[in-house]
Design an enzyme around this catalytic site. Structure first.
Site, PDB file in Angstrom:
ATOM      1  N   GLY A  21     -75.718  -9.216-138.597  1.00 53.39           N
ATOM      2  CA  GLY A  21     -75.858  -9.101-137.147  1.00 53.39           C
ATOM      3  C   GLY A  21     -77.310  -9.059-136.744  1.00 53.39           C
ATOM      4  O   GLY A  21     -78.193  -9.380-137.542  1.00 53.39           O
ATOM      5  N   ASN A  22     -77.567  -8.705-135.488  1.00 50.36           N
ATOM      6  CA  ASN A  22     -78.959  -8.575-135.023  1.00 50.36           C
ATOM      7  C   ASN A  22     -79.045  -7.473-133.967  1.00 50.36           C
ATOM      8  O   ASN A  22     -78.040  -6.858-133.624  1.00 50.36           O
ATOM      9  CB  ASN A  22     -79.471  -9.929-134.504  1.00 50.36           C
ATOM     10  CG  ASN A  22     -78.657 -10.448-133.340  1.00 50.36           C
ATOM     11  OD1 ASN A  22     -78.607  -9.838-132.281  1.00 50.36           O
ATOM     12  ND2 ASN A  22     -77.973 -11.566-133.546  1.00 50.36           N
ATOM     13  N   ARG A  23     -80.255  -7.218-133.485  1.00 51.53           N
ATOM     14  CA  ARG A  23     -80.504  -6.050-132.631  1.00 51.53           C
ATOM     15  C   ARG A  23     -80.185  -6.262-131.150  1.00 51.53           C
ATOM     16  O   ARG A  23     -80.455  -5.389-130.338  1.00 51.53           O
ATOM     17  CB  ARG A  23     -81.977  -5.630-132.752  1.00 51.53           C
ATOM     18  CG  ARG A  23     -82.370  -5.167-134.117  1.00 51.53           C
ATOM     19  CD  ARG A  23     -83.820  -4.726-134.126  1.00 51.53           C
ATOM     20  NE  ARG A  23     -84.363  -4.704-135.469  1.00 51.53           N
ATOM     21  CZ  ARG A  23     -84.131  -3.735-136.350  1.00 51.53           C
ATOM     22  NH1 ARG A  23     -83.401  -2.699-136.014  1.00 51.53           N
ATOM     23  NH2 ARG A  23     -84.641  -3.809-137.565  1.00 51.53           N
TER      24      ARG A  23
END
Ligand code: CTP
Length: 211
Positions: A21-23
């Site tokens: 995933g990412n932020r």
């Protein structure tokens, strides 16, 4: 206008309990959706797992679709794009996904290294923009480099992805409540906005684009 908005991160499954995933929180996509609704537009919001509140849906002017992966986001967008007049691609789409999703939870091994093989995901905004006709397409360009390189990269993405507008921002925008952006228009002119709270910024972006 009916605007298709993509927002939030995507999650790319590794096994039944893990993902890449990412932020991204999804805040900018949520605020742009609210700003579009306030300006009297209809919105179809296709979003990954958000860590912010979803804009309120009255079922008439706002349709929301929750997805998880980039492939799911693309499929939903392809379903809605033919009925929309514009696209705001705000999502932080994972560029790669694991080549295989393990059916069972991967087990830990203290004495073996683990290598994940990744395959590229489709570029959602570029895919949809191929069939844009006279419709308006806005994308974002997230760069971790200095301001000058950031603008050059944003211009490159604008041309490569067939965008009309591109919003260049930095990695500090991810998960933040404020942001400073450079908006590059169809005539390649640059407007710098912010630092501003993302709700105010979203309203300014919408009024600039539909001026
Ligand atoms: N985007 C997309 N589908 C992808 C990757 C990106 O629709 N698979 C969209 C984003 O929503 C954004 C724009 O493309 O509007 C640019 O995203 P960005 O992450 O800045 O660029 P990438 O094309 O992923 O390039 P790179 O990661 O190499 O900077």
């Amino acid at each position: 206008m009916r605007v298709l908005v993509t927002a939030g991160p995507t999650r790319e499954a590794i096994d039944p309990v893990r993902f890449l995933g990412n932020r991204s929180s999804g805040l900018m996509g949520a605020e742009l959706t609210r700003a579009l609704l306030v300006a009297g537009h209809d919105v179809v919001l296709v979003h990954g797992p958000l860590s912010v509140e979803l804009p309120q849906s009255d079922g008439a002017s706002l349709i929301t679709v929750a997805v998880e992966s980039a492939l799911e986001m693309l499929a939903s967008c392809q379903q809605h794009w033919p009925s929309c007049d514009a696209l705001f691609a705000v999502a932080a789409v994972a560029d790669y996904r694991p080549a295989q999703v393990a059916a069972q939870k991967l087990k830990r091994s203290a004495d073996h290294e683990m290598t994940l093989q990744l395959v590229p995901n489709p570029d959602i905004v570029a895919t949809l923009a191929q069939e844009k006709g006279h419709r308006l397409v806005l994308g974002f360009a997230l760069e971790t480099t200095d301001a000058e390189t950031r603008l050059a990269e944003a211009r490159r993405k604008k041309a490569a992805k067939n965008l009309d507008w591109v919003v260049a921002n930095g990695a500090e925008a991810q998960g933040a409540t404020e942001s400073e952006v450079s908006l590059i228009g169809p005539d390649d002119s640059v407007t710098t906005l912010g630092p501003l709270a993302k709700n105010t910024l979203a309203r300014e972006i919408v009024s600039l684009i539909f001026a």
